[in-house]
Design a protein around this motif. Structure first.
Motif, PDB file in Angstrom:
ATOM      1  N   ASP A 253      -0.126  -0.751  -1.106  1.00  0.00           N
ATOM      2  CA  ASP A 253      -1.082  -0.536  -2.177  1.00  0.00           C
ATOM      3  C   ASP A 253      -2.494  -0.525  -1.587  1.00  0.00           C
ATOM      4  O   ASP A 253      -2.721  -0.998  -0.475  1.00  0.00           O
ATOM      5  N   PHE A 254      -3.435   0.038  -2.368  1.00  0.00           N
ATOM      6  CA  PHE A 254      -4.841   0.047  -1.971  1.00  0.00           C
ATOM      7  C   PHE A 254      -5.474  -1.332  -2.076  1.00  0.00           C
ATOM      8  O   PHE A 254      -6.371  -1.675  -1.316  1.00  0.00           O
ATOM      9  N   THR A 255      -5.055  -2.111  -3.054  1.00  0.00           N
ATOM     10  CA  THR A 255      -5.784  -3.318  -3.423  1.00  0.00           C
ATOM     11  C   THR A 255      -5.257  -4.542  -2.686  1.00  0.00           C
ATOM     12  O   THR A 255      -4.191  -4.514  -2.053  1.00  0.00           O
ATOM     13  N   ASP A 256      -6.002  -5.649  -2.819  1.00  0.00           N
ATOM     14  CA  ASP A 256      -5.571  -6.885  -2.171  1.00  0.00           C
ATOM     15  C   ASP A 256      -4.399  -7.524  -2.893  1.00  0.00           C
ATOM     16  O   ASP A 256      -3.862  -8.531  -2.434  1.00  0.00           O
ATOM     17  N   GLY A 257      -3.963  -6.922  -4.021  1.00  0.00           N
ATOM     18  CA  GLY A 257      -2.780  -7.430  -4.707  1.00  0.00           C
ATOM     19  C   GLY A 257      -1.554  -7.425  -3.821  1.00  0.00           C
ATOM     20  O   GLY A 257      -0.700  -8.319  -3.915  1.00  0.00           O
ATOM     21  N   VAL A 258      -1.437  -6.432  -2.935  1.00  0.00           N
ATOM     22  CA  VAL A 258      -0.263  -6.357  -2.059  1.00  0.00           C
ATOM     23  C   VAL A 258      -0.273  -7.498  -1.050  1.00  0.00           C
ATOM     24  O   VAL A 258       0.794  -8.019  -0.673  1.00  0.00           O
ATOM     25  N   GLU A 259      -1.464  -7.932  -0.629  1.00  0.00           N
ATOM     26  CA  GLU A 259      -1.541  -9.070   0.282  1.00  0.00           C
ATOM     27  C   GLU A 259      -1.196 -10.365  -0.453  1.00  0.00           C
ATOM     28  O   GLU A 259      -0.552 -11.256   0.104  1.00  0.00           O
ATOM     29  N   LEU A 260      -1.614 -10.454  -1.724  1.00  0.00           N
ATOM     30  CA  LEU A 260      -1.196 -11.582  -2.553  1.00  0.00           C
ATOM     31  C   LEU A 260       0.321 -11.597  -2.706  1.00  0.00           C
ATOM     32  O   LEU A 260       0.955 -12.663  -2.641  1.00  0.00           O
ATOM     33  N   ALA A 261       0.929 -10.415  -2.892  1.00  0.00           N
ATOM     34  CA  ALA A 261       2.381 -10.322  -3.024  1.00  0.00           C
ATOM     35  C   ALA A 261       3.087 -10.850  -1.783  1.00  0.00           C
ATOM     36  O   ALA A 261       4.127 -11.515  -1.881  1.00  0.00           O
ATOM     37  N   ALA A 262       2.522 -10.568  -0.614  1.00  0.00           N
ATOM     38  CA  ALA A 262       3.118 -11.069   0.630  1.00  0.00           C
ATOM     39  C   ALA A 262       2.973 -12.587   0.723  1.00  0.00           C
ATOM     40  O   ALA A 262       3.922 -13.295   1.110  1.00  0.00           O
ATOM     41  N   ARG A 263       1.804 -13.113   0.355  1.00  0.00           N
ATOM     42  CA  ARG A 263       1.602 -14.571   0.411  1.00  0.00           C
ATOM     43  C   ARG A 263       2.531 -15.292  -0.553  1.00  0.00           C
ATOM     44  O   ARG A 263       3.008 -16.398  -0.260  1.00  0.00           O
ATOM     45  N   GLU A 264       2.800 -14.660  -1.712  1.00  0.00           N
ATOM     46  CA  GLU A 264       3.670 -15.280  -2.716  1.00  0.00           C
ATOM     47  C   GLU A 264       5.151 -15.050  -2.421  1.00  0.00           C
ATOM     48  O   GLU A 264       6.015 -15.532  -3.145  1.00  0.00           O
ATOM     49  N   GLY A 265       5.458 -14.273  -1.378  1.00  0.00           N
ATOM     50  CA  GLY A 265       6.838 -14.032  -0.995  1.00  0.00           C
ATOM     51  C   GLY A 265       7.535 -12.951  -1.797  1.00  0.00           C
ATOM     52  O   GLY A 265       8.760 -12.804  -1.713  1.00  0.00           O
ATOM     53  N   ARG A 266       6.784 -12.162  -2.575  1.00  0.00           N
ATOM     54  CA  ARG A 266       7.408 -11.092  -3.357  1.00  0.00           C
ATOM     55  C   ARG A 266       7.749  -9.892  -2.487  1.00  0.00           C
ATOM     56  O   ARG A 266       8.670  -9.140  -2.806  1.00  0.00           O
ATOM     57  N   VAL A 267       6.973  -9.666  -1.426  1.00  0.00           N
ATOM     58  CA  VAL A 267       7.287  -8.608  -0.465  1.00  0.00           C
ATOM     59  C   VAL A 267       7.374  -9.244   0.914  1.00  0.00           C
ATOM     60  O   VAL A 267       6.730 -10.255   1.201  1.00  0.00           O
ATOM     61  N   ASP A 268       8.179  -8.624   1.779  1.00  0.00           N
ATOM     62  CA  ASP A 268       8.330  -9.158   3.135  1.00  0.00           C
ATOM     63  C   ASP A 268       7.164  -8.757   4.031  1.00  0.00           C
ATOM     64  O   ASP A 268       6.782  -9.506   4.924  1.00  0.00           O
ATOM     65  N   HIS A 269       6.618  -7.569   3.774  1.00  0.00           N
ATOM     66  CA  HIS A 269       5.476  -7.124   4.574  1.00  0.00           C
ATOM     67  C   HIS A 269       4.555  -6.304   3.683  1.00  0.00           C
ATOM     68  O   HIS A 269       5.024  -5.502   2.869  1.00  0.00           O
ATOM     69  N   ALA A 270       3.250  -6.502   3.858  1.00  0.00           N
ATOM     70  CA  ALA A 270       2.262  -5.799   3.043  1.00  0.00           C
ATOM     71  C   ALA A 270       1.572  -4.719   3.865  1.00  0.00           C
ATOM     72  O   ALA A 270       1.096  -4.981   4.976  1.00  0.00           O
ATOM     73  N   HIS A 271       1.536  -3.499   3.331  1.00  0.00           N
ATOM     74  CA  HIS A 271       0.761  -2.405   3.900  1.00  0.00           C
ATOM     75  C   HIS A 271      -0.377  -2.115   2.929  1.00  0.00           C
ATOM     76  O   HIS A 271      -0.136  -1.722   1.790  1.00  0.00           O
ATOM     77  N   ARG A 272      -1.603  -2.287   3.377  1.00  0.00           N
ATOM     78  CA  ARG A 272      -2.739  -2.035   2.498  1.00  0.00           C
ATOM     79  C   ARG A 272      -3.491  -0.789   2.963  1.00  0.00           C
ATOM     80  O   ARG A 272      -3.885  -0.689   4.133  1.00  0.00           O
ATOM     81  N   GLY A 273      -3.653   0.163   2.046  1.00  0.00           N
ATOM     82  CA  GLY A 273      -4.379   1.376   2.370  1.00  0.00           C
ATOM     83  C   GLY A 273      -3.765   2.582   1.705  1.00  0.00           C
ATOM     84  O   GLY A 273      -2.963   2.475   0.769  1.00  0.00           O
ATOM     85  N   SER A 274      -4.138   3.760   2.197  1.00  0.00           N
ATOM     86  CA  SER A 274      -3.647   5.032   1.673  1.00  0.00           C
ATOM     87  C   SER A 274      -2.286   5.354   2.275  1.00  0.00           C
ATOM     88  O   SER A 274      -2.112   5.306   3.504  1.00  0.00           O
ATOM     89  N   PHE A 275      -1.319   5.689   1.434  1.00  0.00           N
ATOM     90  CA  PHE A 275       0.019   6.015   1.931  1.00  0.00           C
ATOM     91  C   PHE A 275      -0.008   7.187   2.914  1.00  0.00           C
ATOM     92  O   PHE A 275       0.573   7.084   4.009  1.00  0.00           O
ATOM     93  N   PRO A 276      -0.652   8.319   2.599  1.00  0.00           N
ATOM     94  CA  PRO A 276      -0.681   9.405   3.589  1.00  0.00           C
ATOM     95  C   PRO A 276      -1.307   8.992   4.913  1.00  0.00           C
ATOM     96  O   PRO A 276      -0.871   9.446   5.981  1.00  0.00           O
ATOM     97  N   ASP A 277      -2.313   8.124   4.869  1.00  0.00           N
ATOM     98  CA  ASP A 277      -2.942   7.685   6.115  1.00  0.00           C
ATOM     99  C   ASP A 277      -2.047   6.738   6.906  1.00  0.00           C
ATOM    100  O   ASP A 277      -2.064   6.736   8.150  1.00  0.00           O
ATOM    101  N   LEU A 278      -1.264   5.927   6.210  1.00  0.00           N
ATOM    102  CA  LEU A 278      -0.397   4.959   6.873  1.00  0.00           C
ATOM    103  C   LEU A 278       0.952   5.546   7.286  1.00  0.00           C
ATOM    104  O   LEU A 278       1.631   4.980   8.150  1.00  0.00           O
ATOM    105  N   ALA A 279       1.333   6.674   6.694  1.00  0.00           N
ATOM    106  CA  ALA A 279       2.675   7.225   6.895  1.00  0.00           C
ATOM    107  C   ALA A 279       3.033   7.499   8.352  1.00  0.00           C
ATOM    108  O   ALA A 279       4.192   7.271   8.746  1.00  0.00           O
ATOM    109  N   PRO A 280       2.121   7.983   9.204  1.00  0.00           N
ATOM    110  CA  PRO A 280       2.524   8.214  10.597  1.00  0.00           C
ATOM    111  C   PRO A 280       3.067   6.969  11.296  1.00  0.00           C
ATOM    112  O   PRO A 280       3.938   7.076  12.161  1.00  0.00           O
ATOM    113  N   GLY A 281       2.583   5.800  10.923  1.00  0.00           N
ATOM    114  CA  GLY A 281       3.094   4.568  11.512  1.00  0.00           C
ATOM    115  C   GLY A 281       4.354   4.049  10.854  1.00  0.00           C
ATOM    116  O   GLY A 281       4.914   3.030  11.285  1.00  0.00           O
TER     117      GLY A 281
END
Length: 370
Positions: free
Chosen positions: A170-198
């Motif tokens: 996600d773009f927002t810091d909500g995804v980092e909160l999700a990782a801290r709360e254990g809802r996701v195993d890993h958080a990717h913050r930013g634009s999906f097209p920009d992050l997709a190559p990795g």
């Protein structure tokens, strides 16, 4: 305590805490909003398009003109429809500055507690989305949820797929909160097209639940998904259906128009065709299963909220006085019978027949990458 009761209690506590802190927070934010509005809103809009962003046709007609019916921020917004392919899109579209202004304090800031409570209480819907994959892959190892917000889908989906590792983006810091709360195993913050190559071929499943309509360029997002899904893996997409009869019957009061946030609304035939062109095979198309039975309730609420005096917000010049607050409360209380009736109609009368009547407000596609 049951999961539903825990969510209800948590949401109520968040609302109570928000009620105590909101007046001072609003006052603190008012000068910045005032400066933004004093600079004018023209910079929030890109030049108007003369061709369809989906098929490049020049045969455009106006589909809807409306205002911000949720936050009531200043501005008027137009949706155009392509007469050739049926694509509906915001025209003129918001610029990056406009997106920042109109998203601010909706999902984060002032709106964070409210939206977290809303999304956190939808476990049954989230589980049904995860169950949609089971006939095609009953045990995926890795899943990326794009536009995950605070990760509530991933948390609920673990009950369906306990052996799956869920990541969120996600773009927002909500995804980092999700990782801290254990809802996701890993958080990717930013634009999906920009992050997709990795993320190339990393995931068995990529999901986009009510995400694609928010994107400035849906085709880039779909190409990013094709890159992130491994060969033989699956892409799940759920979006509002602009061909729903509710879109015509309810007009500007149809919640899925969601202006100014929803930039593109794609007829299902368009999305199926584009997925095929990218190398996906659509293995399931669902309408009734994706329908969220809130159309009439939301329409009544939007109309009441629009008619009532505004509640306090930092983009207003000053807080409403006692008379305006009392008038708003009286009008909303008078509307309670209409809200209850709309809720019953949504859930008991329309929901069982939504697809047969053409009233489903969303559709879901499951596609396999070749």
């Amino acid at each position: 305590m049951s999961e539903a009761r825990e969510q209800e209690t948590g949401a109520r506590a968040a609302r109570t805490q928000g009620a105590r802190t909101t007046p001072s927070r609003i006052a603190a934010l008012r000068p910045a909003y005032r400066a933004d509005l004093d600079a004018g809103t023209d910079r929030f809009f890109a030049p108007r398009r003369t061709t369809c962003p989906w098929c490049s046709s020049g045969r455009l007609t106006r589909r809807l003109r409306t205002t911000d019916l949720l936050q009531h921020k200043p501005g008027r917004f137009t949706l155009d429809r392509c007469a050739d392919c049926g694509h509906v899109f915001q025209n003129p579209q918001l610029t990056p500055a406009g997106l920042e202004f109109y998203y601010r304090d909706f999902y984060d800031g002032l709106g964070e507690q409210r939206m977290s409570g809303t999304f956190g209480g939808r476990g049954a819907m989230y589980r049904s989305r995860a169950e949609a994959l089971l006939p095609y892959d009953p045990a995926p190892k890795t899943w990326l949820d794009v536009g995950t917000g605070h990760g509530h889908f991933c948390a609920a989906a673990r009950a369906v797929l306990p052996g799956t590792s869920f990541d969120g983006l996600d773009f927002t810091d909500g995804v980092e909160l999700a990782a801290r709360e254990g809802r996701v195993d890993h958080a990717h913050r930013g634009s999906f097209p920009d992050l997709a190559p990795g993320l190339t071929a990393r995931y068995d499943v990529v999901s986009m639940f009510h995400y694609l309509e928010h994107s400035t360029d849906p085709d880039r997002e779909l190409r990013a998904a094709h890159r992130a899904v491994r060969p033989g893996g699956h892409l799940l997409i759920e979006v509002p259906d602009p061909e729903s009869r509710y879109a015509r019957l309810l007009g500007r009061w149809w919640l899925p128009w969601l202006q100014p946030q929803h930039l593109h609304l794609m007829p299902v035939a368009n999305l199926r065709r584009r997925l095929n062109e990218l190398g996906f095979t659509v293995v399931a198309e669902q309408h009734a299963e994706a329908h969220d039975p809130v159309d009439l309730l939301a329409a009544v609420w939007l109309a009441l909220d629009h008619a009532a005096p505004r509640e306090d917000a930092p983009w207003l010049p000053e807080p409403p006085g006692a008379l305006r607050r009392a008038t708003r409360t009286a009008l909303l209380l008078a509307g309670v019978p209409a809200l209850l009736t709309a809720t019953l109609l949504d859930r008991l009368a329309v929901r069982p027949l939504s697809h047969r009547l053409g009233l489903s407000n969303a559709y879901r596609l499951t596609a396999r990458r070749a």
